[in-house]
Design a protein around this motif. Structure first.
Motif, PDB file in Angstrom:
ATOM      1  N   VAL A 250      -3.476   0.644  -3.216  1.00  0.00           N
ATOM      2  CA  VAL A 250      -3.830  -0.206  -2.080  1.00  0.00           C
ATOM      3  C   VAL A 250      -3.739  -1.684  -2.475  1.00  0.00           C
ATOM      4  CG1 VAL A 250      -5.632  -0.801  -0.421  1.00  0.00           C
ATOM      5  CG2 VAL A 250      -5.353   1.583  -1.156  1.00  0.00           C
TER       6      VAL A 250
ATOM      7  N   PHE B 113       1.196   5.304   0.316  1.00  0.00           N
ATOM      8  CA  PHE B 113       0.453   6.401   0.923  1.00  0.00           C
ATOM      9  C   PHE B 113       1.315   7.668   0.914  1.00  0.00           C
ATOM     10  CE2 PHE B 113       2.553   3.683   3.987  1.00  0.00           C
ATOM     11  CZ  PHE B 113       3.359   4.552   4.715  1.00  0.00           C
TER      12      PHE B 113
ATOM     13  N   VAL C 278      -3.492  11.852   5.347  1.00  0.00           N
ATOM     14  CA  VAL C 278      -2.743  10.915   4.511  1.00  0.00           C
ATOM     15  C   VAL C 278      -3.691  10.277   3.503  1.00  0.00           C
ATOM     16  CG1 VAL C 278      -1.351   8.802   4.495  1.00  0.00           C
ATOM     17  CG2 VAL C 278      -1.104  10.452   6.372  1.00  0.00           C
ATOM     18  N   THR C 279      -3.236  10.161   2.268  1.00  0.00           N
ATOM     19  CA  THR C 279      -4.023   9.553   1.194  1.00  0.00           C
ATOM     20  C   THR C 279      -3.349   8.276   0.730  1.00  0.00           C
ATOM     21  OG1 THR C 279      -4.798  11.712   0.440  1.00  0.00           O
ATOM     22  CG2 THR C 279      -4.970   9.880  -1.124  1.00  0.00           C
ATOM     23  N   ASN C 280      -4.143   7.221   0.530  1.00  0.00           N
ATOM     24  CA  ASN C 280      -3.616   5.984  -0.058  1.00  0.00           C
ATOM     25  C   ASN C 280      -3.655   6.117  -1.573  1.00  0.00           C
ATOM     26  OD1 ASN C 280      -3.181   4.677   2.404  1.00  0.00           O
ATOM     27  ND2 ASN C 280      -5.260   3.839   2.461  1.00  0.00           N
ATOM     28  N   TRP C 281      -2.482   6.129  -2.189  1.00  0.00           N
ATOM     29  CA  TRP C 281      -2.410   6.279  -3.639  1.00  0.00           C
ATOM     30  C   TRP C 281      -2.601   4.942  -4.358  1.00  0.00           C
ATOM     31  CZ3 TRP C 281       2.476   9.751  -2.901  1.00  0.00           C
ATOM     32  CH2 TRP C 281       2.067  11.059  -2.598  1.00  0.00           C
TER      33      TRP C 281
ATOM     34  N   THR D  11       0.855  -1.177   0.000  1.00  0.00           N
ATOM     35  CA  THR D  11       0.000   0.000   0.000  1.00  0.00           C
ATOM     36  C   THR D  11       0.895   1.232   0.000  1.00  0.00           C
ATOM     37  OG1 THR D  11      -1.852  -1.072   1.127  1.00  0.00           O
ATOM     38  CG2 THR D  11      -1.712   1.327   1.285  1.00  0.00           C
TER      39      THR D  11
ATOM     40  N   LYS E  21       1.234  12.403   1.592  1.00  0.00           N
ATOM     41  CA  LYS E  21       0.534  13.612   2.012  1.00  0.00           C
ATOM     42  C   LYS E  21       1.417  14.808   1.709  1.00  0.00           C
ATOM     43  CE  LYS E  21       2.331  13.675   6.763  1.00  0.00           C
ATOM     44  NZ  LYS E  21       2.973  15.015   6.646  1.00  0.00           N
TER      45      LYS E  21
ATOM     46  N   TRP F 250       5.991  10.533   1.494  1.00  0.00           N
ATOM     47  CA  TRP F 250       5.345   9.289   1.081  1.00  0.00           C
ATOM     48  C   TRP F 250       6.079   8.084   1.656  1.00  0.00           C
ATOM     49  CZ3 TRP F 250       7.027   5.609  -2.830  1.00  0.00           C
ATOM     50  CH2 TRP F 250       8.287   5.877  -3.369  1.00  0.00           C
TER      51      TRP F 250
END
Length: 594
Positions: A539, A525, A534-537, A523, A527, A559
């Motif tokens: 998964v 992630f 935080v964003t999961n780019w 995964t 920001k 990241w």
């Protein structure tokens, strides 16, 4: 949660007075001694593996065990006895050796649905060199499994017999076959002396008498065979019902396996576990013995594979299916067996693990096909059950650096989808917090369930109750294995840590892997630097690259990557950063030519 529907086994209560009378002579002994409850299976300095057949609820209030030992040349047996009701029940155990008089009688109390692990090493009333047989019974229904341990080298298991038969078939015996030998162990479960005849496929025969409830070990190296790479089968006939198991052991003492015989006329139509170099298992092989009276063509169809193998054994002959596993590396599934013209098939399956310490073997006899019910008075069950009395699980290292793990295999043997619930119970009768586990199996398909990995439960000894809308078959694989290692921490990022002028739709990549060869799920992630969100780019991807964005231009981003092998805790990379282009667009200048 589905309503639990278990059938009370009242139809067999009529046989209990006869059993009690047959064992009443042992009650003159001192008060029964309840065995000590073993905290865990013994830990030794070498890996050990075993397998036993999952047990359908055929309505038996007793179990017969032809082979039990206590400290015989390092051998020891543990009996796992499972209660098939929701209420606490009393269970009685009788041990026999040379005569029909029990040498020791025990009374145990087992909570509902759970199992009791009876370690023969903790029973001082049994001789230190005891090798004999046992009968376990109660008033409501039970199943048993016996596991045999020796010097940390060999571990194998078999399921107790719910009933005897006047004719039995053994699909595989050895006498100096690839440096392996065999023993055949026969138990008289009748109330009278048995006249037993054993006919081997190589022409050797042996006859003997056997006292009620006792067993005899037939060492194949002394039976009169031509012990020159000899592989053969056996047919057992008796005027009393008998049970029998076959014991295989390598001549260097490093490996062993045991499997149950089938009653003549029973037939096996499916094998739950077929594998080739998948998740640590090396391969499995299946031997199908034609127990009929005419030549037949036996076909093995492998689930989810174009492979279909066949052979044509004569009456009393056999065919071995192992060429398949050399063709499809990574295969795991089940197989269906059929014969034309239809003949009863006796089947044994061998599983071999390949490890640094050397191959480890296990053997089991797949359960026979359930009889077809017919007639106006027959009530077709709406719920079917399968039982696993012995599930050792460890989540922390033992002193020798190994773990116990149990893998359950379930196969839908019907022509309709099966809705299945798997319940785990500890030795106190408590249902494990993470159960039941639910799944659906299509017709003929199988499912591999790791009690340690797939449905994590605390260390201990468990029993499992399987509830299904369709008939099932299954096997338990017991593994004494080194712990699974966590995946490698993601490293070597691209863009490099601190890079500038990065595209607003960057391709992020890294290096990873797993020392055990497990599949790793990543995964990614990120920001904005200084931001808390935080964003999961990407998964749960299995590749080591991820396309992020579109991102903001002229912005610094932090990241990282997590790695998950679905067994250990997630492993995280270091924190990395990059800064995107000023304008957010990359400008490409045409090539100037003078």
């Amino acid at each position: 949660m589905k309503t639990r529907r278990f059938i009370t086994l009242v139809t067999l209560l009529a046989i209990l007075p006869a059993i009690l009378r047959a064992t009443s002579s042992s009650r003159a002994a001192p008060e029964p001694v309840v065995g000590q409850r073993a905290a865990a299976l013994p830990a030794d300095d070498a890996p050990m593996h075993g397998a036993y057949t999952a047990i359908p609820a055929y309505g038996s209030a007793y179990a017969y065990l032809p082979l039990v030992r206590r400290t015989v040349s390092g051998w020891n047996t543990q009996l796992s006895i499972q209660n098939l009701t929701s209420t606490e029940t009393a269970v009685w155990v009788n041990f026999y050796q040379d005569t029909s008089v029990s040498i020791h009688f025990m009374e145990l109390t087992i909570p509902g649905w759970s199992s009791y692990l009876l370690d023969l090493a903790t029973i001082p009333e049994l001789p230190s060199d005891y090798s004999g047989s046992a009968i376990v019974f109660n008033t409501m229904g039970l199943v048993t499994a016996a596991v045999h341990l020796t010097n940390g080298k060999i571990s194998y298991a078999y399921s107790g017999f719910a009933a005897g038969a006047y004719e039995r078939i053994v699909a595989a015996l050895y006498c100096n076959y690839s440096l392996w030998d065999s023993k055949l162990i026969v138990q008289n479960i009748g109330n009278f002396q048995a006249y037993v005849e054993v006919s081997y496929s190589d022409g050797v025969t042996n006859t003997f008498t056997l006292s009620p409830r006792t067993s005899r070990e037939l060492d194949q190296t002394t039976e009169g065979h031509a012990c020159n790479d000899n592989f053969f089968t056996a047919s057992i006939t008796s005027d009393q019902p008998v049970a029998a198991v076959a014991e295989h052991f390598s001549q260097d003492g490093s490996q062993g396996r045991v499997f149950e015989s089938l009653a003549k006329g029973e037939t096996v139509q499916g094998v739950s576990f077929a594998v080739n170099r998948y998740a640590g298992w090396y391969f499995s092989a299946v031997i199908a013995h034609n127990a009929g009276d005419a030549q037949t063509t036996v076909t093995a169809d492998y689930e989810g594979s174009p492979a279909s193998l066949n052979g044509t054994p004569d009456a009393g002959g056999y065919v071995a299916f192992n060429a398949f596993v050399d063709t499809y590396p990574g295969y795991h599934g089940s197989l269906r067996l059929s014969s034309s013209p239809v003949q009863p098939l006796d089947v044994v399956s061998f599983v071999v693990w390949q490890e640094e310490e050397g191959d480890r073997n296990a053997g089991y006899t797949p359960a026979p096909a359930m009889p077809i019910l017919s007639g106006a008075d027959v009530v077709t069950p709406t719920t079917y059950h399968l039982y696993y009395p012995l599930i050792p699980v460890s989540t922390t290292l033992s002193a020798d650096g190994y773990l116990w793990n149990t893998t359950l295999v379930l196969q839908n043997t019907s022509a309709a989808d099966a809705d299945i619930f798997v319940y785990y119970y500890d030795q106190a009768g408590n249902q494990a917090a993470n159960s039941p586990e639910s799944l659906t199996l299509e017709p003929g398909t199988s499912e591999i369930i790791s009690a340690t990995h797939r449905l994590p439960i605390e260390s201990g000894i468990y029993a499992a109750v399987i509830e299904s809308t369709e008939p099932l078959a299954g096997v338990a694989l017991l593994e004494h294995v080194p712990p699974n290692q966590p995946p490698d921490a993601p490293a070597n990022p691209s863009p490099a840590n601190g890079a500038t002028g990065v595209s607003i739709t960057p391709i992020l990549s890294w290096t990873g892997g797993d020392p055990d060869g497990d599949a790793v799920y990543y995964t990614v992630f990120g920001k904005e630097t200084g931001d808390s969100e935080v964003t999961n780019w990407c998964v749960n991807i299995t590749t080591t690259s991820c396309v992020a964005g579109p991102l903001k231009p002229n912005t610094q981003y932090d990241w990282g990557v997590s790695a998950d092998d679905r067994t250990n805790e997630k492993i995280f990379s270091a924190a990395w950063s990059f800064t995107t282009l000023n304008s957010g667009y990359e400008i490409f200048l045409p090539l100037a030519v003078r």
